[in-house]
Structures are given as C-alpha cells and as structure tokens.
Design an enzyme around this catalytic site. Sequence first.
Site, mmCIF file in Angstrom:
data_model
loop_
_atom_site.group_PDB
_atom_site.id
_atom_site.type_symbol
_atom_site.label_atom_id
_atom_site.label_comp_id
_atom_site.label_asym_id
_atom_site.label_seq_id
_atom_site.Cartn_x
_atom_site.Cartn_y
_atom_site.Cartn_z
ATOM 1 N N GLY A 203 -4.646 14.450 -1.398
ATOM 2 C CA GLY A 203 -3.644 13.619 -1.341
ATOM 3 C C GLY A 203 -2.729 13.929 -0.069
ATOM 4 N N GLU A 247 -9.972 18.704 -1.129
ATOM 5 C CA GLU A 247 -10.838 17.121 -1.005
ATOM 6 C C GLU A 247 -9.827 16.280 -0.334
ATOM 7 O OE1 GLU A 247 -10.721 17.058 -5.352
ATOM 8 O OE2 GLU A 247 -12.877 18.011 -5.395
ATOM 9 N N PRO A 248 -9.796 16.321 0.652
ATOM 10 C CA PRO A 248 -9.086 15.219 1.283
ATOM 11 C C PRO A 248 -9.916 13.751 1.443
ATOM 12 C CG PRO A 248 -10.039 16.609 2.937
ATOM 13 C CD PRO A 248 -10.098 17.367 1.787
ATOM 14 N N ARG A 250 -7.963 10.080 2.304
ATOM 15 C CA ARG A 250 -7.262 9.412 3.022
ATOM 16 C C ARG A 250 -6.912 9.943 4.468
ATOM 17 N NH1 ARG A 250 -3.498 5.893 0.989
ATOM 18 N NH2 ARG A 250 -3.631 6.785 -0.745
ATOM 19 N N ARG A 286 -4.302 -2.618 -2.123
ATOM 20 C CA ARG A 286 -3.301 -1.888 -2.458
ATOM 21 C C ARG A 286 -1.742 -2.223 -2.040
ATOM 22 N NH1 ARG A 286 -3.561 0.953 1.573
ATOM 23 N NH2 ARG A 286 -2.445 2.768 0.915
ATOM 24 N N CYS A 316 -5.017 -17.040 -4.658
ATOM 25 C CA CYS A 316 -4.019 -17.751 -5.880
ATOM 26 C C CYS A 316 -3.307 -16.779 -6.367
ATOM 27 C CB CYS A 316 -5.157 -18.583 -6.463
ATOM 28 S SG CYS A 316 -5.920 -19.909 -5.404
ATOM 29 N N GLU A 317 -2.563 -15.772 -5.758
ATOM 30 C CA GLU A 317 -1.684 -14.936 -6.346
ATOM 31 C C GLU A 317 -0.563 -14.885 -5.360
ATOM 32 O OE1 GLU A 317 -2.021 -12.961 -8.984
ATOM 33 O OE2 GLU A 317 -3.329 -14.334 -9.698
ATOM 34 N N TYR A 344 -9.203 3.341 1.104
ATOM 35 C CA TYR A 344 -8.928 2.574 0.002
ATOM 36 C C TYR A 344 -8.590 1.131 0.176
ATOM 37 C CZ TYR A 344 -8.185 7.402 -1.905
ATOM 38 O OH TYR A 344 -8.639 8.785 -2.072
#
Length: 387
Positions: A203, A247-248, A250, A286, A316-317, A344
Amino acid sequence: MVDAAVDTLVRCAADAGAEVAYAAKAFATIGFLRHLAQHSIGVDVCSLGELITAERAGFAPERITLHGAGKSNEELAAAASGRIGRIAVDGIEELERLAAISRDSCAAGVLLRLNVRVEAGQHAFVRTGGDDTKFGIHARDEEAAVALLARNPQLRFVGLHAHIGSQVYESAAYAANAAALLDAAQRFAHRGLTSSEIVMGGGFGVPSHPNAVPEQLDVAAAIAAAARCVRDAARERGLPSPRLGIEPGRSIVALAGTTLYRVLARKRQTSRTFVVVDGGIAENPRPALYGAHHHVVGVARPEGELEEVTLCGRSCENDELGTVELPPNVRAGALLAMCSTGAYTYSMAGNYNRVVRPAVVALAGGSHHPLARRENLDEVLARDILE
Ligand code: PLP
C-alpha cells in the site's frame, strides 16, 4: 527503475529486520517475475493464474504466499500440496475448507489475515482494512479460528497478516497496523498460538504527478516505525519478536510504467474539449473505477497554448481518463504518454468492446525487450462457441 525501487525497499526492510514480497497483482508476466526472482524477495499471488506465472518465473514454493478474499478449491489444494510456502487465510469458512481439503497434511504455513479495523488509502475501493470491507477475519471470529486450528493439527499456524489499503501516504497508518497486529498476536498467544511472522501488507503510496511532493510517503520511515512498533510491543507483552513482512506492489512498478496512446479524435462540445484515445476503460479501468489520476504529456514538441481537455477512452462508456492540459497539436494521429501506469493497469485490462490488450515492452540500460505481445482479434474471438 524497478530494480532501484526493489533495492530501496529491500535495503529499508533489511535495516528494519523485515522481509519483502512483491504483490504480483500489481503487474505480472513470466518475464517480469523472472527478473524479480533474481532479487532477494518473495512474491504474493492471489489466483491460480498468478501462481503459475510465479512458478514459471522460477519462484520456489517457500518464496510464494497465496492471498485472496475468495479462494477456489484448486487454489486451496495448491496450498495443501506444497506449491506455496504460506497461505493467508481470509475467513473462517475458508479455514474450514482448507482443513477439509488438506485432510491430514498441509504443506503451506497458515497466516491468518485479520481485519484489524485500521483503514487507510485514498479511495473507498482501495481501502481493505476498515470495518466496512470484505477483507480479513473479524475479531469476533478469532476464537473460532483458534478452535479450528486446534482441531486440525495439519494446519501449521505461522502468524498474522493485515493489509490496510493502497496509496497510503501516512507513515502513522503502518505503525497503527503493526500495533493492532501485535494486540492480536497477544490475544492469539493467550490462546496458545505464537506468531512467528507479522505481515503488514503493502500500500505504500506513490506520487501521481512528477511534482506531487506532498504525496510522497517516506517508505523507509514507515517501515522503520512499524518494525519498531512490532519489536517494542512484542517486548512489552513478553512475546518472542516476530519476523516482519511487507508486500509492496504499486511502489515497485507504478512509476516504471508509461502507457502510449494514439489520439483518435479531438472535439469541442458545449463546454468541454474531448480528446479520445485508442484505449480507455478496457485497458485502464482505474480512472473510472476509483478516480485514479495520471500525469499525461504529448510525445511531440508542444505547439500553441495549452488547453484544458477531458481525456477519454474509445469505449461505449463515459470512460474519462482525466482532465489534462494539452497543446492544440495533440489531435488525431498524435501520441500521448500517460505516466506511472506500471501498477494495476495492464494487470486489470480486459476486452470490453472486444478490443485487444496492448503489448508491454521493458526498457533497461538503453535497450528494450518485449514482456507481453499485443493480443490479436483471433485470440479475443477464440473462445466463442459457434454451434
Ligand atoms: N498485499 C495485499 C494482501 C493486497 O491486497 C495488496 C493490494 O491490494 C497488496 C499487498 C499490494 O498493495 P500495493 O500494490 O498498494 O502495494
């Protein structure tokens, strides 16, 4: 860039007496994990796909930890049969299923992932430790977990785990997590279970903009504070000092990744100018999912005055990728670089609108080599049943 990030984390962790495992969900290909396997780190996986990727990359079972808020029978069997060194069990029902599947032998050590009610992280969707999340074992279920472990001696308890969220910028959150985990370790010790490991997840926040100094987390300070907290709390409680794990994900890959987009259209609507690119929610969900923001620059030399535009995908969003400032020469055909997309992004890509996933190329020391080739349409269509 990745090597430098790993080296820094390993050094900070070693100074604090902690161990590092890379969270493969951030980005994983066999080639990438093969590269990481050369470092003195472990790897966290949370699906059979990630496990097989780690295995083929050369990670030995003892370097692999299996995570996941919902594990399949096949994944639990992988823990029982010795394909992984640790399993972080996420709930009572899962512990029962692991006990049933492993019958009289489970090769993996059991970490219990707790919900220690410490929450951190920028957005509700990336907070994983608070009261209102699906993750971890609730304090009310701790007694049941201890009883289950006592009834199933094939399950070897090794310690406790809590990951509190992603994009965490406050060092104090890690100390709070470590303190909460040591409180829990004391409760478990009273019930006869000694924690030899305490894992406080990943995190560690990374800046979303090159000049975003206030967003920078002092990772060394965060790890050192948590390690101090674990040591002091263990001593005060008369517990043996557990090994600390981090536990990195990112913070190892995010800044190393850049996404190249081709502009497909630039158009002025009533109040906004839209720049549409050849990607979007399918390969970079994201921004739409939780407002992730990335710095974006045109690849060509800018011409004319910068204009604030809304960057959009082609799906199409209303798949907005952010509000950015771009010069007028960024129009159909131009190339854009979106920074810090290493984590991610590719790992969350899908095939919405039946588009193909992009290629990934690694750059190092002035040379490049492909990590994943571009998907082709035949592969997208291959699963369709024609009769
Ligand atoms: N560990 C666990 C259990 C996680 O769930 C996650 C992310 O969701 C991580 C580690 C990695 O987090 P980050 O990539 O933010 O470092």
